[in-house]
Design an enzyme around this catalytic site. Structure first.
Site, PDB file in Angstrom:
ATOM      1  N   HIS A   7       2.932  -3.889   2.954  1.00  0.00           N
ATOM      2  CA  HIS A   7       2.901  -3.246   4.196  1.00  0.00           C
ATOM      3  C   HIS A   7       2.065  -2.213   5.040  1.00  0.00           C
ATOM      4  O   HIS A   7       0.951  -2.625   4.417  1.00  0.00           O
ATOM      5  CB  HIS A   7       4.648  -1.861   3.862  1.00  0.00           C
ATOM      6  CG  HIS A   7       3.786  -0.539   3.138  1.00  0.00           C
ATOM      7  ND1 HIS A   7       4.541  -0.279   2.077  1.00  0.00           N
ATOM      8  CD2 HIS A   7       2.812   0.209   3.105  1.00  0.00           C
ATOM      9  CE1 HIS A   7       3.351  -0.058   1.343  1.00  0.00           C
ATOM     10  NE2 HIS A   7       2.309   1.273   2.052  1.00  0.00           N
ATOM     11  N   HIS A  11       9.735  -0.172   2.019  1.00  0.00           N
ATOM     12  CA  HIS A  11       9.705  -0.108   3.702  1.00  0.00           C
ATOM     13  C   HIS A  11       8.639  -1.537   3.412  1.00  0.00           C
ATOM     14  O   HIS A  11       7.985  -1.699   3.112  1.00  0.00           O
ATOM     15  CB  HIS A  11       8.935   1.020   3.805  1.00  0.00           C
ATOM     16  CG  HIS A  11       7.337   0.808   2.990  1.00  0.00           C
ATOM     17  ND1 HIS A  11       7.138   1.493   1.449  1.00  0.00           N
ATOM     18  CD2 HIS A  11       6.364   1.847   2.838  1.00  0.00           C
ATOM     19  CE1 HIS A  11       6.264   1.607   1.511  1.00  0.00           C
ATOM     20  NE2 HIS A  11       5.512   1.887   2.191  1.00  0.00           N
ATOM     21  N   HIS A  14      -3.498   2.696   6.666  1.00  0.00           N
ATOM     22  CA  HIS A  14      -3.948   1.512   5.816  1.00  0.00           C
ATOM     23  C   HIS A  14      -2.762   0.578   6.001  1.00  0.00           C
ATOM     24  O   HIS A  14      -1.547   0.178   6.711  1.00  0.00           O
ATOM     25  CB  HIS A  14      -3.522   2.352   4.469  1.00  0.00           C
ATOM     26  CG  HIS A  14      -2.204   2.379   4.135  1.00  0.00           C
ATOM     27  ND1 HIS A  14      -1.261   4.360   4.142  1.00  0.00           N
ATOM     28  CD2 HIS A  14      -1.030   2.647   3.217  1.00  0.00           C
ATOM     29  CE1 HIS A  14      -0.246   3.940   3.660  1.00  0.00           C
ATOM     30  NE2 HIS A  14      -0.057   2.514   3.186  1.00  0.00           N
ATOM     31  N   HIS A  49       3.815   8.120  -4.526  1.00  0.00           N
ATOM     32  CA  HIS A  49       4.511   9.032  -3.325  1.00  0.00           C
ATOM     33  C   HIS A  49       5.802  10.106  -4.211  1.00  0.00           C
ATOM     34  O   HIS A  49       7.016   9.196  -4.429  1.00  0.00           O
ATOM     35  CB  HIS A  49       5.009   8.470  -2.642  1.00  0.00           C
ATOM     36  CG  HIS A  49       3.542   7.862  -2.333  1.00  0.00           C
ATOM     37  ND1 HIS A  49       2.908   7.866  -1.228  1.00  0.00           N
ATOM     38  CD2 HIS A  49       3.356   5.977  -1.862  1.00  0.00           C
ATOM     39  CE1 HIS A  49       1.499   7.367  -1.127  1.00  0.00           C
ATOM     40  NE2 HIS A  49       1.686   6.458  -1.029  1.00  0.00           N
ATOM     41  N   TYR A 103      -4.484   4.972  -2.712  1.00  0.00           N
ATOM     42  CA  TYR A 103      -5.511   5.108  -0.938  1.00  0.00           C
ATOM     43  C   TYR A 103      -7.357   4.697  -0.949  1.00  0.00           C
ATOM     44  O   TYR A 103      -7.844   5.751  -2.317  1.00  0.00           O
ATOM     45  CB  TYR A 103      -5.082   6.198  -1.093  1.00  0.00           C
ATOM     46  CG  TYR A 103      -4.084   6.271  -0.329  1.00  0.00           C
ATOM     47  CD1 TYR A 103      -2.718   4.698   0.639  1.00  0.00           C
ATOM     48  CD2 TYR A 103      -3.466   7.867   0.184  1.00  0.00           C
ATOM     49  CE1 TYR A 103      -2.142   5.088   0.925  1.00  0.00           C
ATOM     50  CE2 TYR A 103      -1.856   7.777   1.056  1.00  0.00           C
ATOM     51  CZ  TYR A 103      -0.950   6.697   0.694  1.00  0.00           C
ATOM     52  OH  TYR A 103       0.488   6.320   1.895  1.00  0.00           O
ATOM     53  N   GLU A 130      -3.854   0.360  -0.250  1.00  0.00           N
ATOM     54  CA  GLU A 130      -3.530   1.367  -0.376  1.00  0.00           C
ATOM     55  C   GLU A 130      -3.163  -0.073  -1.613  1.00  0.00           C
ATOM     56  O   GLU A 130      -3.491  -1.426  -1.707  1.00  0.00           O
ATOM     57  CB  GLU A 130      -1.913   1.241  -0.683  1.00  0.00           C
ATOM     58  CG  GLU A 130      -1.919   2.150  -1.397  1.00  0.00           C
ATOM     59  CD  GLU A 130       0.632   2.919  -0.722  1.00  0.00           C
ATOM     60  OE1 GLU A 130       0.604   2.076   0.437  1.00  0.00           O
ATOM     61  OE2 GLU A 130       0.036   3.782  -1.203  1.00  0.00           O
TER      62      GLU A 130
END
Lengths: 309, 105
Positions: free
Chosen positions: A154, A201, A216, A248, A257, A267
């Site tokens: 993503h 996501h 990112h 997260h 990151y 990431e």
């Protein structure tokens, strides 16, 4: 789940300041597979387990950042339908001819109100992952070269007009809103996480005054252990690390990151919950954004909000 | 041999080897709040102006460094390496952090 429409993130084209330094980084440190170079000097990569020709393309430029982010759609009919749907919604589209990118079919290009250039395409040569389709082994030796993520997962993009961007993704492109962080006054969304399948996501956006910024591109790892191994390789190669390894709160994904040699953040990501399109959106208040970003440390790292390319 | 780098407004100096960026040396000072960003010349948070001294640079994003900036030696500290003793001032996002007393940050 019957997946139609937009299938997945297809490719990102990213600007770098020094091409050969960046090729070394992406090929030998991140461990992507170099799949080609074109006449304009762009270098094409894929993750080892991806089957399409390329998912990450770099070109030398005098600034860092994202040129465009491309989405693989089901087929040519879907491409034509989504092009028409975008135009009917009031978004200007442009056709980029097949072959402009190596081994890639015709692309439909448009610009979001956040300033990001998006593309849709239906065709990219399947070069395979080096493993036969009959009686396939679970991995090949490419898995052990560098950090070696398995796919481009993503991107998180920073720009203005996130509410309008959300409408385009949900009302035209068939995405749904998985999670969001509210603005400090609670009346809008500071950041949104959107899915086009059952991944937690496929793209995320955060409200930011400057348009078209890259926060990112994210690469998927197979396990938390592989995220920690990625951290070891980053340190062995003095890669500047931003945040992590940690987890997260938003998405529940495990993360590091870090930055490429030109200051484009990337990431290494693992996990995340598996939403369905009928699930209710999960909401984070702004005062809990620190937990959303870094659940164990509950810290809203300043660089997360201010450092982009 | 490290060179001495002086941050004029802050009135502090630090040693910085020729292979080290000015930002790496500055970061070692441990001043609270120095915005160490991407360290690759891409994000633009570590902008400085070199007032005196010799240095060499690596590629940095021209989105954050204009021709006028280059002419006035306004550069990104993460991509500037000292070739002699230097003096600099911090500008942009760095300035507030480095030049504001800790008590009022």
């Amino acid at each position: 789940m019957a997946m139609t429409g937009v299938l997945r993130p297809g490719h990102a084209q990213v600007r770098v300041l020094d091409l050969e330094e960046s090729v070394h980084f992406y090929r030998d440190v991140l461990g992507l597979v170099e799949t080609g170079r074109d006449a304009t000097g762009r270098v094409y990569f894929k993750c080892w387990d991806e089957r399409d020709h390329s998912s990450y393309v770099i070109r030398q430029a005098d600034s860092a950042g994202l040129d465009f982010f491309g989405w693989r759609v089901l087929d040519k009919a879907t491409l034509d339908r989504l092009d028409a749907d975008l135009q009917a919604y009031g978004i200007k589209t442009e056709r980029i001819p097949a072959g402009e990118m190596l081994e890639t079919g015709e692309r439909v290009r448009f610009t979001l109100p956040s300033g990001h250039v998006m593309e849709l395409y239906a065709e990219k040569t399947k070069v395979g992952n080096g493993i036969p389709l009959v009686n396939p082994a679970p991995w090949s030796k490419a898995r052990d070269h560098g950090i070696a993520p398995i796919r481009l997962d993503h991107a998180l993009l920073y720009g203005p007009n996130v509410a309008e961007v959300q409408k385009i993704f949900t009302e035209v492109l068939g995405f749904y809103l998985v999670e969001r962080v509210l603005t400090p006054d609670g009346n809008g969304n500071a950041a949104i996480w959107l899915s086009c399948g059952q991944k937690v996501h496929d793209v995320a956006f955060a409200e930011y005054p400057e348009p078209g910024k890259l926060h990112h591109c994210s690469f998927l790892m197979e396990s938390w252990d592989q995220v920690l191994r990625a951290g070891d390789i980053m340190s062995m190669n003095t890669v500047p690390v931003d945040i992590g390894p940690t987890r997260h709160g938003v998405t529940r994904g495990c993360t590091i990151y870090a930055w490429d040699p030109s200051g484009n953040r990337f990431e290494t990501f693992f996990g995340g919950h598996l939403p369905y399109p009928d699930y209710e959106t999960m909401t984070w208040t702004f005062d809990n954004f620190g937990q959303g970003l870094d659940y164990p440390q509950r810290k809203l790292h300043e660089t997360f909000l201010t450092v982009v390319s | 041999m490290p060179h001495m780098v002086r941050i004029e407004e802050a009135g502090v100096s630090y040693a910085c080897a020729p292979r080290e960026s000015l930002l790496e040396g500055m970061h070692r000072l441990g001043l609270r709040g120095i915005p160490v960003g991407c360290r690759g010349g891409g994000c633009g948070v570590c902008k400085i102006e070199v007032l005196a001294g010799e240095f060499h640079t690596r590629a940095m994003s021209r989105e954050h460094v204009s021709d006028d900036d280059v002419a006035h030696q306004r550069l990104l500290a993460c991509r500037v390496y000292p070739s002699s003793d230097l003096s600099l001032k911090v500008i942009g996002k760095l300035q507030k952090k480095v030049c504001t007393p800790v008590s009022v940050r």
